[in-house]
Enzyme design. Structure first.
Site, PDB file in Angstrom:
ATOM      1  N   CYS A   1     -10.985  26.721 -41.642  1.00  0.00           N
ATOM      2  CA  CYS A   1     -12.174  25.949 -41.286  1.00  0.00           C
ATOM      3  C   CYS A   1     -11.788  24.518 -40.937  1.00  0.00           C
ATOM      4  CB  CYS A   1     -13.206  25.970 -42.420  1.00  0.00           C
ATOM      5  SG  CYS A   1     -12.648  25.116 -43.900  1.00  0.00           S
TER       6      CYS A   1
ATOM      7  N   ASP B   1     -13.977   7.277  -2.952  1.00  0.00           N
ATOM      8  CA  ASP B   1     -13.047   6.685  -1.994  1.00  0.00           C
ATOM      9  C   ASP B   1     -13.356   7.342  -0.646  1.00  0.00           C
ATOM     10  OD1 ASP B   1     -10.718   5.442  -0.902  1.00  0.00           O
ATOM     11  OD2 ASP B   1      -9.677   7.351  -1.119  1.00  0.00           O
TER      12      ASP B   1
ATOM     13  N   CYS C   1       0.844  -1.199   0.000  1.00  0.00           N
ATOM     14  CA  CYS C   1       0.000   0.000   0.000  1.00  0.00           C
ATOM     15  C   CYS C   1       0.877   1.246   0.000  1.00  0.00           C
ATOM     16  CB  CYS C   1      -0.948   0.017   1.200  1.00  0.00           C
ATOM     17  SG  CYS C   1      -0.066   0.247   2.745  1.00  0.00           S
TER      18      CYS C   1
ATOM     19  N   CYS D   1       3.631   1.694   2.653  1.00  0.00           N
ATOM     20  CA  CYS D   1       4.898   1.023   2.324  1.00  0.00           C
ATOM     21  C   CYS D   1       5.745   1.945   1.438  1.00  0.00           C
ATOM     22  CB  CYS D   1       4.645  -0.289   1.583  1.00  0.00           C
ATOM     23  SG  CYS D   1       3.620  -1.459   2.481  1.00  0.00           S
TER      24      CYS D   1
END
Length: 987
Positions: free
Chosen positions: A136, A654, A58, A61
């Site tokens: 254009c 989250d 994670c 770490c």
């Protein structure tokens, strides 16, 4: 990215139930470890090493690896990617080796292997090119197709509204010079903005250069400097463009070399307007169109007067109708003479554009204008020549049609360019944040200031020491080497509260120094700065095409050929009807015959049809929308994100760092013995200040509130400090034994936990808080409740989303109890807990595939990035992090949840504007072409002269751009202004 963990992994250091999460700063942080080694490191060679790091689970770490590496001497930057198990370290080999770094990573507890970085280097570069001459959508499509066809080009995007191209190319296969040549070959002018290589670029103006040989000598002198990559010369305007590596050299070095070369007669300065880029180009274009339009008026007004006004004034009419040869009149000859410069000199741009367009097998707006004006002009010439050579022929000329048509189109182009310039105001405002000048300090070997000099901020080089006085803007990204102050970073981060800065703290270029004097060391300059990165993000957003743009691109492919066909059929049908008496002769005006009437109808059809309005409908709205978003702190990465966001009906949040603030804070303090709260916190802060644990930091931060008078309070000395892994800390402070930790630590030390403390702990757990016990001299003294509290306004935001018929879901890696507690508090019904990063992405895909939702994911970086990519719209909370910006479609700079609503509301408003633009552009052509073809003529006698049709065509483009510009008045939903933002209360 500088990852900081706020809770540890489930390894062996857990003190509570706070979930591990990455914390993303508002902008990139700079290593503080370099601050003490300024002089020696500046001269050292820099190296880069890439490590494979196995065992990380994670962001905590990753944070522990990053922190350990940064503590080593000679580390410039360390970036750890937990998803790919990689760590990239920039270091100075004179102070530390790659092997030392590898061993340090292993000491933290992970397996590290040094890997070859060659394959990691970018093989694809992104080159930005300004393109002159596009009128254009057909033009932009032609250039885009030509670039796509070049070998080595992976992707090419050409935007008509910004008149720029983004080209993703392999430098091993094709060079940017070849890309510029490809653009030249398609008939347009290409100007390089950035080559996409890892280097900066600056343009210098050199005075005193008399010969090409002098220029070559200067080039050789500059080329000898370390870090100089390429040098380009423009002898006509005495300009030298230098591409260089900013960590090795810089513009002041170039100026010094130029001015000391040869007999010292050369003088150099930054090329005026060189850095203004798009803005200077736009001003030049506006000035050019205005000048050409004024010249066209000089000739067109007399033509208009002689054909439309003076013919009704008896005396003047008689003079104009005086015949010179046969039936050739003075008025016709005057109009011929006056119209010719307008047709062939002022209108030359239309011939050039039409020729280049047809040369590459496409047809653009220039083709229609050239055909229409030529038809009117050359028929008029034929009419005049016949009148001069025939005693019987009495024809009518259309010189006013040709001249007025060109004048009105030029007026339209001028107004269009003027309006288009205002669509990129947001970028100009962002760029204006950077100060124009900076105060450069010269230090001696002992670090004492020996000289101050005011320089152009564009001359700042890496490792410069700059002085920032109160009230001045920070001139460059860097870190503080001396002084204390408060810096207002709201213009970059959206955070209104001034941020305290002291030695070692990072600062962002463009922010405002409020009170003290600071000396800062520049670390990121020019294109590397945070401000430049935000500008580039907004620019790339404005380049990106929305999927709805494909509709206009498909139409434009066939638009011009179809209009030419309709024009020819209109002329033919009216001509044949007149020839074979298909309509009464009374319909034909007295001043012309049936052929001339049919010719006018045909020309009107040709010039009223406007592919420009169609081509500008989407990009101008996207430009204004993304610009407005940037000013609101919402960075939207282009049309795709805008189009998807307006359809969102489900948002996945989250928890940690998104719904909650992502930082443990003390939310409740209960004393169990009679003592002063300030003294209580001084004792525990003295014990905890030596701990790296996030909960310890929360306690120390709370203790600082009782000593607000001190900038950096000194706590009492702690003796016999002991960190008890997984439980807490112990220390002797002021001859008192202080123990701070969980219940099991107290039981282990035979300290009685009274019933009151038990109840407080149970209450804290029920509220998803972490209870911390404090014992003084073996007796329970107090209980702290620590929590990762909800972000202000989170509950209200979820409620507003419900009213917008958007479903909210929480997906978190935290345990179910904590997740449910937070969900109940904010009003989210569906909760998925203990989800790994890949499981978050799977949940997003399940909502898309099985439930049919258009899903937005709101997260804060690394562990959310798989879900951010999987979602229809990824929204990253907290800007400045490479992975967050890379993975997300929308970056919420202020880290405020209400900006989720702003992003969706703005996308809905922008898309509504795009729809209106299309309705106007298509409706204009659908209604305008039949009217120009004479659909109303039989019943009402109304016909549209070609010059009025041309004016209407020019007006259509301007109106579409102005319609998009109305988005600049965007206001976020009023319900957000009335939102009562709750503070985080501490009892």
């Amino acid at each position: 990215m500088a990852t900081k963990f706020l809770a540890l992994c489930n390894r062996n250091e857990s003190r509570g139930d706070l979930s591990p999460r990455p914390h993303y700063p508002s902008m990139p942080k700079y290593p503080k470890g370099v601050a003490g080694e300024e002089t020696s490191l500046a001269a050292a060679a820099e190296a880069k090493a890439l490590f494979s790091v196995m065992g990380m689970t994670c962001s905590a770490c990753a944070g522990s690896v990053e922190k350990a590496v940064k503590r080593l001497p000679g580390i410039r930057e360390a970036v750890v990617d937990v998803l790919n198990n990689r760590a990239q370290v920039m270091f100075f080999p004179n102070f530390v080796s790659a092997e030392n770094i590898r061993e340090t990573i292993e000491d933290v507890g992970f397996q590290a292997t040094l890997i070859n970085d060659e394959g990691n280097e970018k093989s694809i570069l992104i080159c930005r090119i300004r393109i002159k001459g596009m009128t254009c959508t057909s033009c932009s499509t032609t250039v885009e197709s030509a670039l796509q066809a070049v070998e080595g080009v992976q992707k090419a995007q050409v935007a008509l509204a910004t008149e720029e191209a983004d080209v993703h190319y392999d430098p091993k296969v094709v060079s940017y010079n070849q890309l510029l040549q490809t653009i030249e070959d398609t008939g347009f002018e290409g100007i390089l903005i950035t080559a996409g290589e890892d280097m900066s670029r600056i343009e210098l103006e050199v005075d005193g250069v008399r010969t090409d040989r002098s220029m070559r000598i200067l080039g050789q002198s500059l080329q000898a400097l370390p870090g100089v990559q390429t040098i380009d010369f423009d002898s006509e305007i005495k300009k030298i463009s230098v591409s260089y590596k900013s960590d090795m050299t810089g513009p002041r070095s170039f100026i010094n070399v130029i001015e000391t070369t040869g007999s010292r007669r050369f003088k150099a300065k930054i090329f005026p307007g060189g850095e203004a880029g798009r803005d200077s180009h736009r001003k030049e274009e506006i000035k050019q169109y205005f000048g050409v339009f004024l010249w066209s008026l000089v000739f067109t007004i007399p033509v208009f007067l002689t054909s439309m006004v003076f013919m009704y004034i008896p005396g003047i009419k008689h003079g104009l109708e005086t015949k010179i040869v046969h039936n050739l009149m003075i008025g016709e000859l005057m109009r011929w003479i006056l119209t010719t410069p307008v047709q062939f000199i002022i209108g030359r741009r239309f011939y050039t554009g039409a020729y280049k367009s047809l040369l590459h097998g496409s047809a653009n707006m220039d083709v229609l204008i050239a055909l229409g004006t030529n038809a009117a002009y050359f028929y008029s010439v034929y009419s005049v020549m016949r009148a001069a050579t025939s005693p019987d022929f009495m024809g009518t000329d259309f010189f006013e049609t040709s001249a007025m048509l060109i004048s009105f189109i030029l007026l339209g182009k001028y107004l269009e360019v003027l309006a288009k310039g205002k669509t990129s105001d947001a970028i100009a405002k962002l760029m204006d944040l950077a100060p124009e000048t900076a105060t450069l300090l010269t230090l001696d070997e002992e670090g004492i200031v020996i000289n101050e000099e005011e320089i152009d901020s564009r001359l700042i080089q890496k490792n410069d020491i700059l002085k920032i006085i109160p009230g001045a803007k920070v001139a460059s990204d860097g870190y503080v080497t001396w002084g204390q102050s408060h810096v207002n970073e709201s213009m970059i981060t959206g955070e209104a509260r001034p941020v305290a800065k002291r030695k070692g703290d990072s600062v962002i270029g463009g922010t405002l120094n409020e009170n003290g004097v600071l000396h800062i060391k520049a670390t990121r300059v020019g294109a590397e700065s945070s401000l430049s990165q935000i500008v580039r993000l907004v620019e790339s957003a404005q380049m990106a095409k929305a999927p709805v743009q494909k509709f206009a691109d498909r139409i434009s492919k066939y638009f011009v050929p179809l209009v030419i066909l309709l024009s020819f059929l209109t002329w033919l049908s009216w001509f044949l009807s007149g020839r074979y008496h298909g309509y009464p002769e009374s319909w034909i005006p007295s001043s012309m015959d049936s052929f001339e009437l049919s010719l006018q109808f045909g020309i009107s059809v040709m010039v009223i049809a406007c592919p420009c309005a169609l081509g500008l409908a989407t990009p101008t709205a996207v430009m204004v929308g993304t610009g407005v978003g940037a000013s609101q702190g919402v960075l939207i990465k282009g049309g795709q994100a805008l189009e998807s966001a307006h359809k969102v009906n489900c948002i996945v949040f989250d928890k940690t760092g998104t719904l909650t603030i992502g930082k443990p804070v003390v939310v409740n303090t209960r004393l169990l013995k009679n003592m002063v709260l300030r003294e209580f916190y001084e004792l525990i802060a003295a014990a905890e200040v030596n701990s790296e644990h996030p909960l310890a930091k929360a306690i120390v931060e709370n203790a600082k509130k009782f000593r607000e008078d001190e900038e950096n309070p000194a706590w009492p000395e702690a003796k016999d400090f002991e960190s008890i892994t997984g439980h807490g800390v112990k220390a002797i402070v002021r001859n008192k034994e202080i123990i701070v930790g969980n219940k099991s630590l107290m039981v282990e030390r035979n300290i009685a936990v009274p019933k009151d403390a038990e109840e407080i702990l149970a209450e804290a757990e029920g509220l998803a808080q972490t209870g911390i016990l404090i014992a003084i001299d073996g007796k329970m003294a107090g209980v702290l409740s620590i929590s990762d509290p909800l972000k202000p306004g989170a509950k209200e935001v979820i409620s507003i989303l419900k009213s917008m018929k958007i479903r909210s879901i929480m997906v978190t890696g935290d345990n179910l109890g904590t997740a449910n507690s937070i969900a109940n508090e904010v009003g989210i019904e569906t909760v998925i807990a203990e989800a790994k990063p890949d499981q978050k992405a799977e949940k997003v895909k399940d909502l898309q595939d099985n439930s049919g939702y258009i899903v937005a994911m709101v997260g804060d970086g690394i562990n959310d990035s798989p879900a951010l990519v999987a979602a229809d719209v990824g929204m990253a909370i907290g800007a400045g992090t490479d992975i967050a910006i890379e993975a997300a479609d929308i970056v919420l700079m202020k880290s405020n949840l209400e900006d989720v609503i702003t992003a969706i509301h703005l996308s809905r408003k922008t898309f509504t504007r795009i729809r209106l633009n299309y309705i106007w552009a298509l409706g204009y052509n659908v209604l305008g072409i039949p009217i120009a073809a004479g659909a109303l003529f039989p019943s009402t006698g109304f016909r549209l002269p070609p010059w009025i049709a041309g004016a209407a065509m020019a007006a259509s483009s301007v109106s579409v751009v102005c319609c998009s510009l109305l988005l600049k008045n965007y206001k976020r939903p009023k319900v957000l202004d009335n939102l009562e933002i709750r503070g985080i209360s501490i009892e």
